[in-house]
Design a protein around this motif. Structure first.
Motif, mmCIF file in Angstrom:
data_model
loop_
_atom_site.group_PDB
_atom_site.id
_atom_site.type_symbol
_atom_site.label_atom_id
_atom_site.label_comp_id
_atom_site.label_asym_id
_atom_site.label_seq_id
_atom_site.Cartn_x
_atom_site.Cartn_y
_atom_site.Cartn_z
ATOM 1 N N ALA A 124 0.867 -1.186 0.000
ATOM 2 C CA ALA A 124 0.000 0.000 0.000
ATOM 3 C C ALA A 124 0.900 1.232 0.000
ATOM 4 C CB ALA A 124 -0.879 0.006 1.252
ATOM 5 N N CYS A 125 0.286 2.396 0.005
ATOM 6 C CA CYS A 125 1.038 3.657 0.064
ATOM 7 C C CYS A 125 0.544 4.484 1.258
ATOM 8 C CB CYS A 125 0.798 4.500 -1.183
ATOM 9 S SG CYS A 125 1.274 3.691 -2.699
ATOM 10 N N GLY A 126 1.397 5.343 1.757
ATOM 11 C CA GLY A 126 1.006 6.343 2.759
ATOM 12 C C GLY A 126 0.366 5.721 3.986
ATOM 13 N N VAL A 179 -3.625 -6.129 -0.307
ATOM 14 C CA VAL A 179 -3.484 -4.805 -0.923
ATOM 15 C C VAL A 179 -4.452 -3.867 -0.204
ATOM 16 C CG1 VAL A 179 -3.604 -3.541 -3.099
ATOM 17 C CG2 VAL A 179 -3.096 -5.976 -3.111
ATOM 18 N N ILE A 180 -3.933 -2.763 0.318
ATOM 19 C CA ILE A 180 -4.802 -1.855 1.092
ATOM 20 C C ILE A 180 -4.892 -0.514 0.371
ATOM 21 C CG2 ILE A 180 -5.233 -0.878 3.373
ATOM 22 C CD1 ILE A 180 -3.069 -2.795 4.456
ATOM 23 N N SER A 181 -6.109 -0.028 0.186
ATOM 24 C CA SER A 181 -6.269 1.280 -0.462
ATOM 25 C C SER A 181 -7.645 1.849 -0.162
ATOM 26 C CB SER A 181 -6.081 1.140 -1.973
ATOM 27 O OG SER A 181 -6.316 2.365 -2.604
ATOM 28 N N GLN A 182 -7.683 3.072 0.317
ATOM 29 C CA GLN A 182 -8.973 3.737 0.520
ATOM 30 C C GLN A 182 -9.649 3.955 -0.823
ATOM 31 O OE1 GLN A 182 -11.985 6.314 0.509
ATOM 32 N NE2 GLN A 182 -10.096 7.280 -0.180
ATOM 33 N N SER A 183 -8.938 4.598 -1.739
ATOM 34 C CA SER A 183 -9.539 4.988 -3.024
ATOM 35 C C SER A 183 -9.676 3.810 -3.977
ATOM 36 C CB SER A 183 -8.672 6.050 -3.695
ATOM 37 O OG SER A 183 -7.402 5.497 -4.008
ATOM 38 N N GLY A 184 -8.779 2.849 -3.849
ATOM 39 C CA GLY A 184 -8.762 1.730 -4.803
ATOM 40 C C GLY A 184 -8.200 2.130 -6.153
ATOM 41 N N GLU A 185 -7.623 3.333 -6.237
ATOM 42 C CA GLU A 185 -7.145 3.828 -7.532
ATOM 43 C C GLU A 185 -5.697 4.288 -7.486
ATOM 44 O OE1 GLU A 185 -8.875 3.392 -10.101
ATOM 45 O OE2 GLU A 185 -10.935 3.237 -9.394
ATOM 46 N N THR A 186 -4.976 4.023 -6.418
ATOM 47 C CA THR A 186 -3.605 4.524 -6.293
ATOM 48 C C THR A 186 -2.695 3.816 -7.298
ATOM 49 O OG1 THR A 186 -4.057 5.025 -4.013
ATOM 50 C CG2 THR A 186 -1.742 4.866 -4.619
ATOM 51 N N ALA A 187 -2.056 4.604 -8.135
ATOM 52 C CA ALA A 187 -1.323 4.031 -9.285
ATOM 53 C C ALA A 187 -0.229 3.061 -8.843
ATOM 54 C CB ALA A 187 -0.724 5.167 -10.117
ATOM 55 N N VAL A 233 -8.528 15.279 2.414
ATOM 56 C CA VAL A 233 -7.384 14.604 1.784
ATOM 57 C C VAL A 233 -6.677 13.700 2.801
ATOM 58 C CG1 VAL A 233 -5.065 15.039 0.873
ATOM 59 C CG2 VAL A 233 -7.031 16.204 -0.118
ATOM 60 N N ALA A 234 -6.507 14.185 4.028
ATOM 61 C CA ALA A 234 -5.848 13.359 5.050
ATOM 62 C C ALA A 234 -6.827 12.292 5.526
ATOM 63 C CB ALA A 234 -5.414 14.235 6.218
ATOM 64 N N THR A 235 -6.432 11.059 5.413
ATOM 65 C CA THR A 235 -7.357 9.983 5.778
ATOM 66 C C THR A 235 -7.454 9.839 7.289
ATOM 67 O OG1 THR A 235 -7.892 7.664 5.474
ATOM 68 C CG2 THR A 235 -5.558 8.191 5.613
ATOM 69 N N THR A 264 -10.834 2.208 9.588
ATOM 70 C CA THR A 264 -11.639 1.081 9.086
ATOM 71 C C THR A 264 -10.741 0.037 8.417
ATOM 72 O OG1 THR A 264 -12.159 2.375 7.111
ATOM 73 C CG2 THR A 264 -13.843 2.308 8.827
ATOM 74 N N GLN A 265 -9.647 0.498 7.801
ATOM 75 C CA GLN A 265 -8.681 -0.477 7.253
ATOM 76 C C GLN A 265 -8.142 -1.346 8.383
ATOM 77 O OE1 GLN A 265 -5.934 2.239 5.415
ATOM 78 N NE2 GLN A 265 -7.080 2.354 3.513
ATOM 79 N N LEU A 266 -7.759 -0.669 9.488
ATOM 80 C CA LEU A 266 -7.251 -1.428 10.638
ATOM 81 C C LEU A 266 -8.298 -2.410 11.136
ATOM 82 C CD1 LEU A 266 -5.386 1.207 12.857
ATOM 83 C CD2 LEU A 266 -4.393 -0.580 11.436
ATOM 84 N N ALA A 285 2.728 10.912 12.840
ATOM 85 C CA ALA A 285 3.646 11.892 12.242
ATOM 86 C C ALA A 285 3.164 12.313 10.852
ATOM 87 C CB ALA A 285 5.052 11.301 12.156
ATOM 88 N N LEU A 286 2.656 11.348 10.078
ATOM 89 C CA LEU A 286 2.179 11.695 8.731
ATOM 90 C C LEU A 286 0.991 12.657 8.813
ATOM 91 C CD1 LEU A 286 2.367 11.319 5.666
ATOM 92 C CD2 LEU A 286 0.856 9.358 5.872
ATOM 93 N N LYS A 287 0.061 12.365 9.747
ATOM 94 C CA LYS A 287 -1.097 13.256 9.894
ATOM 95 C C LYS A 287 -0.616 14.670 10.184
ATOM 96 C CE LYS A 287 -3.768 11.662 8.473
ATOM 97 N NZ LYS A 287 -3.614 10.362 7.923
ATOM 98 N N MET A 288 0.353 14.763 11.130
ATOM 99 C CA MET A 288 0.814 16.086 11.545
ATOM 100 C C MET A 288 1.438 16.830 10.369
ATOM 101 S SD MET A 288 1.025 18.265 13.960
ATOM 102 C CE MET A 288 0.759 17.468 15.538
HETATM 103 C C1 F6R Z 1 -2.560 10.352 4.175
HETATM 104 C C2 F6R Z 1 -3.203 9.772 3.012
HETATM 105 C C3 F6R Z 1 -2.331 9.105 2.000
HETATM 106 C C4 F6R Z 1 -3.028 7.846 1.468
HETATM 107 C C5 F6R Z 1 -2.204 7.250 0.308
HETATM 108 C C6 F6R Z 1 -2.837 5.973 -0.216
HETATM 109 O O1 F6R Z 1 -3.503 10.937 5.025
HETATM 110 O O2 F6R Z 1 -4.387 9.854 2.845
HETATM 111 O O3 F6R Z 1 -1.074 8.816 2.512
HETATM 112 O O4 F6R Z 1 -3.162 6.927 2.513
HETATM 113 O O5 F6R Z 1 -2.109 8.186 -0.728
HETATM 114 O O6 F6R Z 1 -4.115 6.220 -0.714
HETATM 115 P P1 F6R Z 1 -5.152 5.054 -0.927
HETATM 116 O O7 F6R Z 1 -5.481 4.485 0.424
HETATM 117 O O8 F6R Z 1 -6.330 5.699 -1.584
HETATM 118 O O9 F6R Z 1 -4.489 4.030 -1.796
#
Ligand code: F6R
Length: 608
Positions: free
Chosen positions: A299-301, A345-353, A398-400, A406-408, A483-486
């Protein structure tokens, strides 16, 4: 990142396009534009800056009459965020307008070829080649021109195409970039995501890669890349308009923090029945699970940090080696993966390249894939062998926040289910941990309620040029996310370290007054973390600890303490992150930052 909308019907298009663009603002962008057909011509209006500026320029759309149009918010990749580089782009003959999300990788070669044929480029964008190709291939049938154009493109793209000769027709094209069609009554739409559609329709059609659609007010036809019609299911959107609005909160981020008890409940409760965990389709037998000798999480971020936290629970409960790897590293890492690897594979958007690319790479090497995704019908959700939705609802900031927790929740449920099925968690432990999971929504609410003092703490810390977040084991994973949130919303430099690692170099940066946020929610390691607290305090650090309510040891060591309710170590990251989300929010607010749309960031990172 870039957002696309399209409308065709019997109403004026421009106001609807502007409203759609407003709803896509959260994705992050730096310029905006619309194009509308009417009277055999296409009228384009675009601006660098915000959608609000476009509304002013077009008098809320009144200055751009017509019933069919496309709109775009651009997040600059090729060329600066100027008016000229903003979309839509217009062909030299004025007959085609295009909006594009993604990257055309072979644009330089196409630009050269088209320039040699006499086409004049106005912008520096990769997108402009598309509109000139449309003109080049045009023989009076726009559908054929679209097909021929698409056949020349390499890269990722979602396209919206408008044609001056067809004032009631739109084309929508998808290749590796999201695009959703909305079906209305006497009108139809497309958009990059459902938040732009929900106020008009709940009926959606998800385009697959390589497909394109022709939309008129009378209907929608979807074609494959060779132009054969494709039957597509209509999906009912379950999100409502209110879910995508602020509901009285000053920012989406605060609203989404407050929604976490309900979101985590929605992720967990329907999957637990009579003490059994039900994971739609992923309820594999011990024998099937036993085939996997390795779990890789990618995953990312923040989604990657959720993976880092889940690694501890998965290893502890399943006793299988687990590795969390950043998707951007995994995709080029020549990973040792085979058909005995389960890739999570973890992704909020499901579209992270990067995540999509890592997933493809691992699948090609034989891995089975389990996706944990929020956005229904997204690329990752559709291409995995199994998908578990996190059911967080629309996340606009933008900040998740609720996306992460919910992923956790789903990952912990998965760890417990797999551990039990594999026979590695006995009945008593299973029941105790299941009880912990079921209590999570209430405990998250308690964590929010316990932390009404955070706005005052934010006033103490908001001027610091630099903050350090430390913790061990599960607490380190929480510190990474804290730290990332901050940093992302307050723009304060924030670094996270495994607490024991500080003295191997970074402690040199600690000086009088340096804030150190110490996560102390792993009871077995608390004394060790306290030793690190003592070390940084000896060098002048001001320590703010995150600890369980009732923890007496920490009070005498830390300068300030923020409390969370007590829970077992493995699932504690869900609670530990709550006060850190709130701290980041209030520090950013003190600093007057654009909390929901931090600079340089995009919600859905659809480019590499
Ligand atoms: C941080 C944040 C990003 C995403 C990252 C992955 O608050 O939102 O670090 O977590 O860009 O995005 P998804 O989960 O959509 O794949």
């Amino acid at each position: 990142m870039c957002g696309i909308v399209g409308f065709t019907g019997a109403r004026e298009a421009a106001p609807l396009l502007l409203e759609g663009l407003r709803r896509l603002e959260y994705r992050g962008y730096d310029s905006a534009g619309i194009a509308v057909t009417g009277g055999g011509t296409i009228r384009v209006e675009k601006v660098s800056g915000k959608v609000e500026k476009l509304c002013e320029k077009t008098r809320d759309g009144a200055a751009v009459p017509g019933f069919t149009g496309i709109g775009h918010t651009r997040w600059a990749t090729h060329g600066a965020p100027t008016d000229t580089n903003a979309h839509p782009h217009l062909s030299n003959d004025g007959r085609f307008a295009v909006v594009h999300n993604g990257i055309i990788e072979n644009y330089a070669a196409l630009r050269e070829e088209l320039t040699a044929k006499g086409y004049v480029f106005q912008s520096e964008t990769d997108t402009e080649v598309i509109v000139h190709l449309l003109e080049y291939f045009d023989t009076g049938d726009p559908k054929t021109a679209v097909m021929r154009t698409v056949a020349r493109l390499e890269g990722s793209y979602a396209l919206g195409v408008l044609c001056a000769d067809r004032p009631d027709t739109l084309f929508a094209v998808r290749e590796a970039s999201p695009l959703i069609l909305g079906i209305g009554v006497g009108e139809n739409y497309f958009a990059s995501d459902v938040t732009a559609l929900v106020s008009y329709t709940k009926n959606a059609v998800y385009l697959d890669d390589g497909e394109f659609a022709e939309l008129t007010p009378r209907g929608i036809t979807v074609y494959d890349c060779s132009g054969r019609p494709v039957e597509k299911p209509v999906t009912r959107i379950t999100w409502d308009v209110e879910a995508a609005e602020k509901g009285g909160y000053e920012h989406f981020m605060l609203k989404e923090i407050m929604e976490q008890p309900a979101a985590v409940r929605a992720a967990l409760a329907p999957r637990i029945r009579d003490g059994e965990i039900l994971l739609e389709g992923f309820d594999l037998s011990a024998e099937e699970l036993g085939r996997f000798n390795r779990l890789i999480i990618t995953a990312c971020g923040s989604a990657y940090y959720a993976g880092c936290a889940a690694k501890y629970a998965l290893e502890a409960l399943c006793r299988i080696p687990v590795e969390a790897v950043l998707a951007s590293e995994l995709r080029y890492g020549d990973p040792l993966i085979d058909d005995r690897t389960l890739l999570i594979v973890i992704s909020q958007s499901g579209e992270t390249a990067d995540t999509i690319a890592a997933m493809k790479e691992c699948r090609a090497r034989g891995a089975k894939t389990l996706a944990i995704v929020n956005v229904v019908g997204s690329t990752i959700a559709k291409s995995a062998d199994w998908t578990l939705y996190t059911r967080a609802g629309p996340e606009i900031a933008v900040a998740t926040t609720k996306g992460y927790t919910t992923q956790l929740a789903v990952l912990f449920l998965l760890a417990l289910s797999m551990g039990r099925r594999l026979g590695r968690v006995d009945g008593d432990r299973y029941n105790a941990l299941l009880g912990d999971l079921l209590r999570l929504p209430k405990l998250i609410q308690n964590a929010i309620d316990l932390n009404h003092g955070i706005p005052a703490l934010a006033k103490k810390y908001h001027r610091s040029p630099s903050l350090f977040f430390i913790g061990r084991n599960t607490d380190w994973a929480s510190a990474l996310e804290g730290a990332l949130k901050m940093k992302e919303i307050s723009y304060i430099h924030a670094e996270s370290y495994a607490a024991g690692e500080l003295k191997h170099g970074t402690i040199a940066l600690i000086e009088e007054g340096t804030p150190v946020i110490a996560v102390c929610c792993n009871e077995a390691l608390e004394d060790k973390t306290i030793s690190n607290i003592v070390e940084v305090k000896a060098r002048g650090a001001r320590v703010l600890a995150v600890a369980f309510r009732g923890d007496r040891k920490i009070v005498s060591q830390a300068n300030d303490v923020i409390y969370i309710p007590r829970i077992g170590t493995l699932f504690s990251p869900v609670l530990a992150v709550i006060p850190m989300q709130l701290l980041a929010y209030y520090v950013a607010k003190e600093n007057g930052c654009d909390i929901d749309k931090p600079k340089n960031l995009a919600k859905s990172v659809t480019v590499e």
